[in-house]
Design an enzyme around this catalytic site. Structure first.
Site, mmCIF file in Angstrom:
data_model
loop_
_atom_site.group_PDB
_atom_site.id
_atom_site.type_symbol
_atom_site.label_atom_id
_atom_site.label_comp_id
_atom_site.label_asym_id
_atom_site.label_seq_id
_atom_site.Cartn_x
_atom_site.Cartn_y
_atom_site.Cartn_z
ATOM 1 N N LYS A 165 0.828 -1.197 0.000
ATOM 2 C CA LYS A 165 0.000 0.000 0.000
ATOM 3 C C LYS A 165 0.871 1.260 0.000
ATOM 4 O O LYS A 165 1.716 1.447 0.888
ATOM 5 C CB LYS A 165 -0.932 0.011 1.216
ATOM 6 C CG LYS A 165 -1.754 -1.260 1.363
ATOM 7 C CD LYS A 165 -2.585 -1.565 0.127
ATOM 8 C CE LYS A 165 -3.325 -2.885 0.267
ATOM 9 N NZ LYS A 165 -4.114 -3.231 -0.926
ATOM 10 N N ASP A 240 -9.023 -1.326 -9.707
ATOM 11 C CA ASP A 240 -9.611 -1.999 -8.556
ATOM 12 C C ASP A 240 -10.936 -1.327 -8.181
ATOM 13 O O ASP A 240 -12.002 -1.727 -8.631
ATOM 14 C CB ASP A 240 -8.613 -1.974 -7.397
ATOM 15 C CG ASP A 240 -9.106 -2.694 -6.142
ATOM 16 O OD1 ASP A 240 -10.194 -3.304 -6.177
ATOM 17 O OD2 ASP A 240 -8.413 -2.638 -5.109
ATOM 18 N N LYS A 264 -13.339 -7.545 -7.006
ATOM 19 C CA LYS A 264 -13.680 -7.712 -5.595
ATOM 20 C C LYS A 264 -15.147 -8.148 -5.513
ATOM 21 O O LYS A 264 -16.056 -7.385 -5.865
ATOM 22 C CB LYS A 264 -13.466 -6.400 -4.834
ATOM 23 C CG LYS A 264 -12.003 -5.939 -4.751
ATOM 24 C CD LYS A 264 -11.318 -6.543 -3.538
ATOM 25 C CE LYS A 264 -9.862 -6.070 -3.420
ATOM 26 N NZ LYS A 264 -9.730 -4.614 -3.233
#
Length: 368
Positions: A165, A240, A264
């Protein structure tokens, strides 16, 4: 066969350590999980889980899942769980949008459909390609040395992929990426997840300072921003948070916005909708990551079923959020880390169910 009862439980899932992303902009310590049991008049039971990554990451939150299922309950009860597309349509009509609230229902319905057909959920999604799903660690934003220490701890568990991250101060991001790239082992994947934190200028500043191409995930807020950056850099981009619908996937493919997509399941509305995103990505040669937004072994197992329906050469990695929380609702069941990979169960249905004693008292019930 008809659905006769829906039962909901709420559980807090403590993380094993505080977690930061977007350069420390977002911090998480406990996840709000919803577990759903779907019962039928023929004795088959299916399980679903919905666990957003906190309340502030994307437009999804735990209480919203429970409210959404309550809103849709009348449209779900009485349906045949062997017809997931019919139930999907009923949910979309009963509650437009709110995809994250529909994902646990879709998961539980496919669990039942797989049991009724005598096949794993992955077979309902098209089949199982060989090989387990490589697990990507999720490396909290910190100093380069602390991030490497987290990666090392995952290497000890067999992980060969890592989601680091970044996002925030561009100078620190350049330092982090250069440091971790210098420590990357042969055959190891490290991709750098910005979680929408960079502006266009910041993205180009960081990417321009890196000598060799690296995979950058969701560098900017919108698809428009990511597209503008992609045209000015040689670094591949993974989309994403801004992949939610089939229309998004169509645009990503048609406009060349990303070389990789991260599907996701909770965010896109469940397995049924995710399978369509998978097919469109594969048709355009776009590689695929499959992950839950968070949760227990139930959510990880659901993701493993879809990931194994992706050809290995197009399957980048998955995620095992169960390795980041301190509770386990289904010991010995489901997809578990084996040498850095997850493998979906081969038994009929989902192949995992939480222990009722662990769940405790339900928070809501609908139906007879």
């Amino acid at each position: 066969m008809r659905i006769t009862r829906l039962t909901l439980w709420q559980k807090d899932l403590p993380l094993s350590a505080p977690y930061w992303l977007s350069g420390g902009r977002l911090k998480f310590e406990v996840l709000d999980a919803t577990f759903l049991r779907v019962e039928t008049d023929e004795g088959l039971t299916g399980w679903g889980e919905g666990t957003p990554w906190g309340h502030t990451y994307v437009p999804a939150h735990g209480p919203g899942i429970r409210a959404g299922i309550e809103t849709m309950a009348a449209a779900i009860l009485g349906q045949d769980p062997r017809q997931p597309a019919v139930i999907e349509r009923a949910m979309d009509l009963a509650l437009p949008g709110h995809l994250y609230a529909k994902a646990p229902v879709d998961m539980a319905v496919l669990d039942i459909a797989g049991q009724a057909a005598g096949v794993p959920v992955s077979h309902l999604l098209g089949g199982v390609f060989p090989g387990g799903v490589p697990i990507a660690s999720s490396v909290s934003s910190s100093t380069p040395e602390e991030m490497l220490a987290i990666i090392e701890s995952y290497r000890d568990r067999g992980y060969r992929a890592h989601s680091a991250k970044v996002g925030g101060d561009t100078g620190r991001d350049i330092e982090r990426i250069r440091f971790l790239e210098a420590q990357r082992r042969p055959g190891e994947l490290i991709f750098y997840d910005v979680n929408r934190a960079w502006s266009r200028q910041q993205a180009l500043s960081v990417m321009g300072a890196l000598a060799d191409p690296v995979l950058i995930e969701q560098p900017c807020e919108s698809l428009e921003d990511c597209k503008a950056v992609r045209r000015l850099t040689r670094h591949p981009i993974s989309i994403d948070e801004r992949l939610e619908t089939l229309s998004d996937m169509t645009r990503i493919a048609a406009e060349g916005i990303g070389e990789v997509v991260n599907i996701k399941l909770n965010r896109v509305g469940g397995l049924s909708k995710a399978a369509r995103l998978r097919d469109l990505a594969l048709a355009h040669g776009i590689e695929i990551i499959v992950m839950p937004t968070g949760g227990t072994v139930l959510a990880d197992t659901e993701a493993a079923h879809l990931a194994q329906s992706v050809p290995p050469e197009m399957r980048r990695c998955g995620w095992s959020c169960q390795d980041m929380i301190t509770v386990d609702p289904a010991p010995g069941q489901g997809a578990r880390n084996v040498s850095g990979t997850l493998t979906a169960p081969s038994v009929p249905g989902l192949g995992v169910a939480p222990e009722l004693e662990w769940l405790g008292d339900p928070v809501a019930e609908f139906g007879g």
